[in-house]
Design a protein around this motif. Structure first.
Motif, PDB file in Angstrom:
ATOM      1  N   GLU A 159      18.434  27.877  76.126  1.00 21.83           N
ATOM      2  CA  GLU A 159      19.866  28.104  76.347  1.00 21.83           C
ATOM      3  C   GLU A 159      20.529  26.896  76.843  1.00 21.83           C
ATOM      4  O   GLU A 159      21.671  26.473  76.654  1.00 21.83           O
ATOM      5  CB  GLU A 159      20.158  29.422  77.124  1.00 21.83           C
ATOM      6  CG  GLU A 159      21.741  29.717  77.147  1.00 21.83           C
ATOM      7  CD  GLU A 159      22.042  30.858  78.113  1.00 21.83           C
ATOM      8  OE1 GLU A 159      23.313  31.054  78.242  1.00 21.83           O
ATOM      9  OE2 GLU A 159      21.089  31.630  78.529  1.00 21.83           O
TER      10      GLU A 159
ATOM     11  N   LEU B 189      31.417  22.636  79.152  1.00 17.36           N
ATOM     12  CA  LEU B 189      30.258  23.731  78.820  1.00 17.36           C
ATOM     13  C   LEU B 189      30.475  25.217  78.355  1.00 17.36           C
ATOM     14  O   LEU B 189      29.624  25.673  77.717  1.00 17.36           O
ATOM     15  CB  LEU B 189      29.657  23.839  80.384  1.00 17.36           C
ATOM     16  CG  LEU B 189      29.283  22.694  81.277  1.00 17.36           C
ATOM     17  CD1 LEU B 189      28.909  23.234  82.728  1.00 17.36           C
ATOM     18  CD2 LEU B 189      28.138  22.049  80.622  1.00 17.36           C
TER      19      LEU B 189
ATOM     20  N   PHE C  56      21.658  32.091  82.565  1.00 18.37           N
ATOM     21  CA  PHE C  56      20.632  31.722  81.568  1.00 18.37           C
ATOM     22  C   PHE C  56      19.812  32.638  80.915  1.00 18.37           C
ATOM     23  O   PHE C  56      18.481  32.838  81.092  1.00 18.37           O
ATOM     24  CB  PHE C  56      19.782  30.491  82.141  1.00 18.37           C
ATOM     25  CG  PHE C  56      20.435  29.192  82.224  1.00 18.37           C
ATOM     26  CD1 PHE C  56      20.868  28.540  81.100  1.00 18.37           C
ATOM     27  CD2 PHE C  56      20.910  28.728  83.488  1.00 18.37           C
ATOM     28  CE1 PHE C  56      21.622  27.244  81.160  1.00 18.37           C
ATOM     29  CE2 PHE C  56      21.524  27.550  83.536  1.00 18.37           C
ATOM     30  CZ  PHE C  56      21.996  26.980  82.320  1.00 18.37           C
TER      31      PHE C  56
ATOM     32  N   ASN D 159      32.196  28.443  71.958  1.00 12.75           N
ATOM     33  CA  ASN D 159      33.347  29.659  72.143  1.00 12.75           C
ATOM     34  C   ASN D 159      34.734  29.540  71.560  1.00 12.75           C
ATOM     35  O   ASN D 159      35.362  30.384  71.619  1.00 12.75           O
ATOM     36  CB  ASN D 159      33.272  29.878  73.594  1.00 12.75           C
ATOM     37  CG  ASN D 159      31.959  30.264  74.029  1.00 12.75           C
ATOM     38  OD1 ASN D 159      31.207  30.956  73.572  1.00 12.75           O
ATOM     39  ND2 ASN D 159      31.477  29.978  75.443  1.00 12.75           N
TER      40      ASN D 159
ATOM     41  N   LEU E  94      26.208  24.984  86.280  1.00 14.59           N
ATOM     42  CA  LEU E  94      25.111  25.120  85.411  1.00 14.59           C
ATOM     43  C   LEU E  94      24.047  26.015  86.347  1.00 14.59           C
ATOM     44  O   LEU E  94      23.411  27.048  86.041  1.00 14.59           O
ATOM     45  CB  LEU E  94      24.459  23.697  84.752  1.00 14.59           C
ATOM     46  CG  LEU E  94      25.097  23.508  83.769  1.00 14.59           C
ATOM     47  CD1 LEU E  94      24.304  21.851  83.411  1.00 14.59           C
ATOM     48  CD2 LEU E  94      24.898  24.102  82.567  1.00 14.59           C
TER      49      LEU E  94
ATOM     50  N   LEU F 293      31.167  27.812  79.452  1.00 17.66           N
ATOM     51  CA  LEU F 293      30.627  29.229  80.343  1.00 17.66           C
ATOM     52  C   LEU F 293      31.822  29.745  80.696  1.00 17.66           C
ATOM     53  O   LEU F 293      32.970  29.195  81.205  1.00 17.66           O
ATOM     54  CB  LEU F 293      29.815  28.662  81.226  1.00 17.66           C
ATOM     55  CG  LEU F 293      28.497  27.731  80.749  1.00 17.66           C
ATOM     56  CD1 LEU F 293      27.686  27.118  82.014  1.00 17.66           C
ATOM     57  CD2 LEU F 293      27.738  28.702  79.860  1.00 17.66           C
TER      58      LEU F 293
ATOM     59  N   ARG G 106      26.517  21.713  72.676  1.00 18.58           N
ATOM     60  CA  ARG G 106      27.578  22.057  72.533  1.00 18.58           C
ATOM     61  C   ARG G 106      28.779  21.347  73.368  1.00 18.58           C
ATOM     62  O   ARG G 106      29.816  20.795  72.952  1.00 18.58           O
ATOM     63  CB  ARG G 106      28.215  23.678  73.073  1.00 18.58           C
ATOM     64  CG  ARG G 106      29.407  23.983  72.802  1.00 18.58           C
ATOM     65  CD  ARG G 106      29.732  25.677  73.062  1.00 18.58           C
ATOM     66  NE  ARG G 106      28.988  25.980  74.264  1.00 18.58           N
ATOM     67  CZ  ARG G 106      28.682  27.137  74.616  1.00 18.58           C
ATOM     68  NH1 ARG G 106      28.600  28.021  73.645  1.00 18.58           N
ATOM     69  NH2 ARG G 106      28.162  27.431  75.954  1.00 18.58           N
ATOM     70  N   ALA G 107      28.392  21.105  74.735  1.00 17.66           N
ATOM     71  CA  ALA G 107      29.120  20.022  75.508  1.00 17.66           C
ATOM     72  C   ALA G 107      29.323  18.761  74.988  1.00 17.66           C
ATOM     73  O   ALA G 107      30.216  18.340  74.919  1.00 17.66           O
ATOM     74  CB  ALA G 107      28.708  20.046  76.856  1.00 17.66           C
TER      75      ALA G 107
ATOM     76  N   SER H 255      21.167  26.141  68.039  1.00 14.34           N
ATOM     77  CA  SER H 255      22.675  25.953  68.649  1.00 14.34           C
ATOM     78  C   SER H 255      22.948  26.968  68.811  1.00 14.34           C
ATOM     79  O   SER H 255      23.371  28.010  67.930  1.00 14.34           O
ATOM     80  CB  SER H 255      23.265  24.769  67.677  1.00 14.34           C
ATOM     81  OG  SER H 255      22.380  23.638  67.605  1.00 14.34           O
TER      82      SER H 255
ATOM     83  N   ASN I 104      21.057  24.286  74.324  1.00 16.09           N
ATOM     84  CA  ASN I 104      22.143  24.707  73.481  1.00 16.09           C
ATOM     85  C   ASN I 104      23.490  24.379  74.123  1.00 16.09           C
ATOM     86  O   ASN I 104      24.271  23.920  73.330  1.00 16.09           O
ATOM     87  CB  ASN I 104      22.134  26.127  73.073  1.00 16.09           C
ATOM     88  CG  ASN I 104      20.778  26.448  72.202  1.00 16.09           C
ATOM     89  OD1 ASN I 104      20.175  25.672  71.708  1.00 16.09           O
ATOM     90  ND2 ASN I 104      20.494  27.677  72.258  1.00 16.09           N
ATOM     91  N   ILE I 105      23.785  24.792  75.475  1.00 20.45           N
ATOM     92  CA  ILE I 105      24.900  24.655  75.994  1.00 20.45           C
ATOM     93  C   ILE I 105      25.125  22.888  76.138  1.00 20.45           C
ATOM     94  O   ILE I 105      26.497  22.619  75.868  1.00 20.45           O
ATOM     95  CB  ILE I 105      24.811  25.319  77.453  1.00 20.45           C
ATOM     96  CG1 ILE I 105      24.881  26.423  77.410  1.00 20.45           C
ATOM     97  CG2 ILE I 105      25.990  24.782  78.340  1.00 20.45           C
ATOM     98  CD1 ILE I 105      24.460  27.291  78.854  1.00 20.45           C
TER      99      ILE I 105
ATOM    100  N   HIS J 185      24.710  29.700  86.564  1.00 23.52           N
ATOM    101  CA  HIS J 185      24.660  30.392  85.240  1.00 23.52           C
ATOM    102  C   HIS J 185      23.482  31.269  85.195  1.00 23.52           C
ATOM    103  O   HIS J 185      22.328  30.785  85.627  1.00 23.52           O
ATOM    104  CB  HIS J 185      25.004  29.391  84.141  1.00 23.52           C
ATOM    105  CG  HIS J 185      24.926  29.899  82.857  1.00 23.52           C
ATOM    106  ND1 HIS J 185      25.970  31.143  82.507  1.00 23.52           N
ATOM    107  CD2 HIS J 185      24.064  30.042  81.598  1.00 23.52           C
ATOM    108  CE1 HIS J 185      25.842  31.392  81.217  1.00 23.52           C
ATOM    109  NE2 HIS J 185      24.710  30.980  80.623  1.00 23.52           N
TER     110      HIS J 185
END
Length: 539
Positions: free
Chosen positions: A362, A384, A356, A433, A351, A386, A369-370, A429, A365-366, A354
C-alpha cells in the motif's frame, strides 16, 4: 584444509559405506557407534558437520541434535523409512537436513555438499569487523533497521542454513515472496532455481500437470512432454504461494511428493527423484482451515515445520522514511523520470500516522499516486490522497526532525540503482481518490464530456431524464448494478475515455492529456495501469 565430519550410527556396514563416500569426497571422518562415544568425540574435537542416526543403543539422536544445534556445526539426521515425524521433530530442534534409509549415495553427497557450504558461511560470519555478502544482501533486500526487522534478518540467516520447510505467515503486502526468495538466495541452494507458484491461479484440472509434468500423448492436448514445477525446482527451492487455495485432491498428491522426494509425470511409468526445499505462504489462517477440514492436517505439519511471521508495517513505523525514499527512487527508475522525487516533512509525518492496511504494498501504491498528482518533484500531504486521521495529529519534534533529515538526505544523495524492499513481486496501483481526469476545477472538454458519466443502465425513454423527480424514480426502478463490481466498471469507463481521446489526437499522448485535462505523466501512468498499449483500437 581438509573438512572433517562425525558419523554416528550403530550399523557398522552403513558407517563404512558413509566413511568411504566421505573419503572419496576429500573429507576425513570419525565414526561413533553410540551416543556416549559421539559426545566424547565432540568434547575433544570440532567438526565441519555431523551425521547421526536418530535411534542409537544408548539414547536418541535428537539429544545430539539439541547439543550441537547451539553451535555453528550443521547436523543432519538419518531416519528409517516411515519415520517422517521424527525427522520433522529433528528439523524443529535445529537439524540441518535429513536423509532416509536405505541410504542413496547421490542424496548423501548432495547433503554433504550443502552442509559444507553452510559450515563455510558460518565461519565467514564469525570473522571480526566484517560484513559478509549475506548480511549485505539482507540489508539491500529488506529495507529498514527497526527492532523487528533486525530480528527478522537474523532469523532469515538461520533459516537459510537449514533445509527445513518454512511456512511464511503474514497479512497481504508484507512481502512473503521477497523473504522466500531471500531464504533461497542465502542458502546452499542459491545456484539452482527458485520456482514460485501461485496455487490459487492454477485451474484445478491442470494442477497435477503443472506440478508434476506430463508425457506426450498422456491426454488430449498433450502434444509434447512437459516438465513440472517440481522438476524445474530440482536442486533448488519451490515456493508455494497461497498454499491454502490448493484443492484437497491436490493436497494428497503434494503430501506424497514431499514425503517421498519423488514425482511421477502424468502418463509416465516411473518416478523421478527430486531434491527440493519447500517454502510456502498464505495470508489465510491455515490452522483454522485445518480445524474446519478445508486443509489436510498431515500436509500442514509437513510444510509448517518452521513458521516465520512477517511484521505488518504499523509494527515498524520507524522504517517508513527509508522505505518511502527507496520506493520513490524505484518508481522514478521504472517510469524513466528525470528527477528524483522527495517528500516534505509534513508528508513523512502523515505517512507515519497512516494505518497501512495493505502494508508495504500500500505504501508503494500511495507513492505512485503521489508522483502522478505532484506538480513538481516535491510531494506534499495533499498529493498523498490520504483522509484525515481520526486521532489528533502528534506534535512530535523528534518525528519532524527525522522527517526533515530524511528529506535532505534524499535531496543530497545521488541517484543509485534501486533495489527490492519487503513487498510482493507486483505492486498493484491503488485507485486515485480524485476523479480520474478531474485534476483541476476546469470542466471536462466538450469532445468527451458525453462519456464522462455514462448511466449504469440505459433509460427506458429520453423523456424520463427531463425532470429530476422522474429521473430519480426511473433510476430507482431500472438501474442495475454492474455485474463485475464498481471498480471494474469504473476502470472500463476510464479506459474508454482514454482511448477516445487518443483516437481524436491520432494517439498523440501529449495532446490527449491536454484534451483530458490531465498531465502527460498522469496519462502514461493510467495507460500502464489499464494495460493500454501504443497500438490502435478499432472498436
Amino acid at each position: 584444509m581438509t573438512a572433517t565430519a562425525l558419523v554416528v550410527d550403530d550399523e557398522v556396514d552403513l558407517c563404512r559405506l558413509m566413511q568411504i563416500t566421505l573419503t572419496k569426497m576429500g573429507i576425513k571422518s570419525d565414526v561413533a557407534y553410540t551416543l556416549t562415544q559421539a559426545r566424547e568425540y565432540l568434547e575433544d574435537k570440532s567438526y565441519d558437520f555431523c551425521l547421526t542416526d536418530l535411534k542409537l543403543p544408548d539414547g536418541s539422536g535428537l539429544e545430539l541434535v539439541q547439543q550441537i544445534s547451539g553451535s555453528r556445526t550443521p547436523v543432519a539426521v538419518i531416519t528409517a523409512h516411515g519415520s517422517m515425524d521424527l525427522a520433522i521433530e529433528a528439523l524443529k530442534l535445529g537439524a540441518f537436513d535429513f536423509v532416509n534409509k536405505p541410504l542413496e549415495l547421490p542424496r548423501l553427497r548432495q547433503l554433504v555438499e550443502n552442509a559444507l557450504k553452510v559450515a563455510a558461511q558460518a565461519t565467514a560470519e564469525t570473522a571480526p569487523n566484517t560484513r559478509t555478502p549475506e548480511q549485505v544482501l539482507l540489508d539491500e533486500r529488506l529495507i529498514g533497521q527497526s527492532a523487528v526487522m533486525v530480528q527478522l534478518k537474523t532469523t532469515i540467516l538461520k533459516l537459510a542454513r537449514s533445509q527445513a520447510p518454512v511456512f511464511l505467515s503474514g497479512a497481504s503486502g508484507t512481502g512473503k515472496e521477497v523473504v522466500a526468495r531471500l531464504i533461497h538466495d542465502l542458502s546452499p541452494r542459491r545456484e539452482h532455481s527458485f520456482v514460485p507458484v501461485n496455487c490459487g491461479a492454477i485451474p484445478s484440472e491442470l494442477m497435477e500437470s503443472e506440478f508434476f509434468g506430463h508425457k506426450k500423448g498422456s491426454f488430449t492436448g498433450a502434444v509434447t512432454d512437459k516438465q513440472g514445477l517440481f522438476q524445474q525446482a530440482n536442486g533448488g527451492t519451490l515456493f508455494l504461494d497461497e498454499v491454502a487455495d490448493l484443492p484437497l485432491a491436490m493436497q494428497v498428491k503434494l503430501l506424497r511428493a514431499i514425503q517421498e522426494k519423488s514425482v511421477r509425470a502424468i502418463g509416465d511409468t516411473k518416478e523421478v527423484a527430486v531434491d527440493i526445499r519447500i517454502l510456502s505462504a498464505t495470508h489465510k489462517d491455515l490452522a483454522q482451515l485445518v480445524q474446519v477440514g478445508a486443509f489436510r492436517q498431515d500436509l500442514y505439519y509437513r510444510i509448517n515445520v518452521i513458521e516465520l511471521s512477517l511484521p505488518a508495517l504499523h509494527a515498524r513505523q520507524e522504517d517508513i522514511p527509508a522505505l518511502a525514499q527507496h520506493f520513490l527512487a524505484l518508481i522514478a527508475k521504472e517510469w524513466q523520470l528525470e528527477s528524483l522525487f522527495t517528500l516534505t516533512p509534513a508528508a513523512y509525518q502523515r505517512l507515519r500516522q497512516h494505518e497501512f492496511a495493505g502494508n508495504v504494498r500500500e505504501l508503494r501504491n500511495i507513492l505512485e499516486r503521489a508522483i502522478t498528482l505532484a506538480e513538481d518533484s516535491e510531494i506534499d500531504v495533499s498529493h498523498l490522497g490520504l483522509s484525515t486521521p481520526v486521532a489528533p495529529e502528534r506534535n512530535n519534534t523528534a518525528d519532524m526532525t527525522e522527517a526533515t533529515e530524511a528529506t535532505e538526505t534524499a535531496r543530497s544523495v545521488p541517484f543509485e540503482e534501486p533495489v527490492l524492499a519487503v513487498t510482493g513481486k507486483h505492486a498493484v496501483s491503488a485507485a486515485v481518490n480524485l476523479h480520474p481526469y478531474r485534476t483541476n476545477s476546469q470542466p471536462y472538454p466538450s469532445a468527451i464530456s458525453s462519456l464522462a458519466h455514462p448511466p449504469l443502465h440505459a433509460p427506458a425513454s429520453e423523456a424520463s431524464y427531463n425532470d429530476d423527480d422522474a429521473a430519480s424514480e426511473s433510476a430507482s426502478s431500472t438501474t442495475e448494478l454492474p455485474q463485475k463490481g464498481l471498480e471494474a466498471y469504473l476502470q472500463e469507463q476510464e479506459k474508454r475515455l482514454i482511448i477516445t481521446a487518443l483516437k481524436q489526437t491520432d494517439w498523440n499522448k501529449t495532446q490527449a492529456a491536454e484534451l483530458l485535462g490531465t498531465t502527460f505523466r498522469s496519462l502514461r501512468y493510467r495507460m500502464k495501469k489499464l494495460n493500454i498499449d501504443d497500438g490502435r483500437y478499432d472498436d
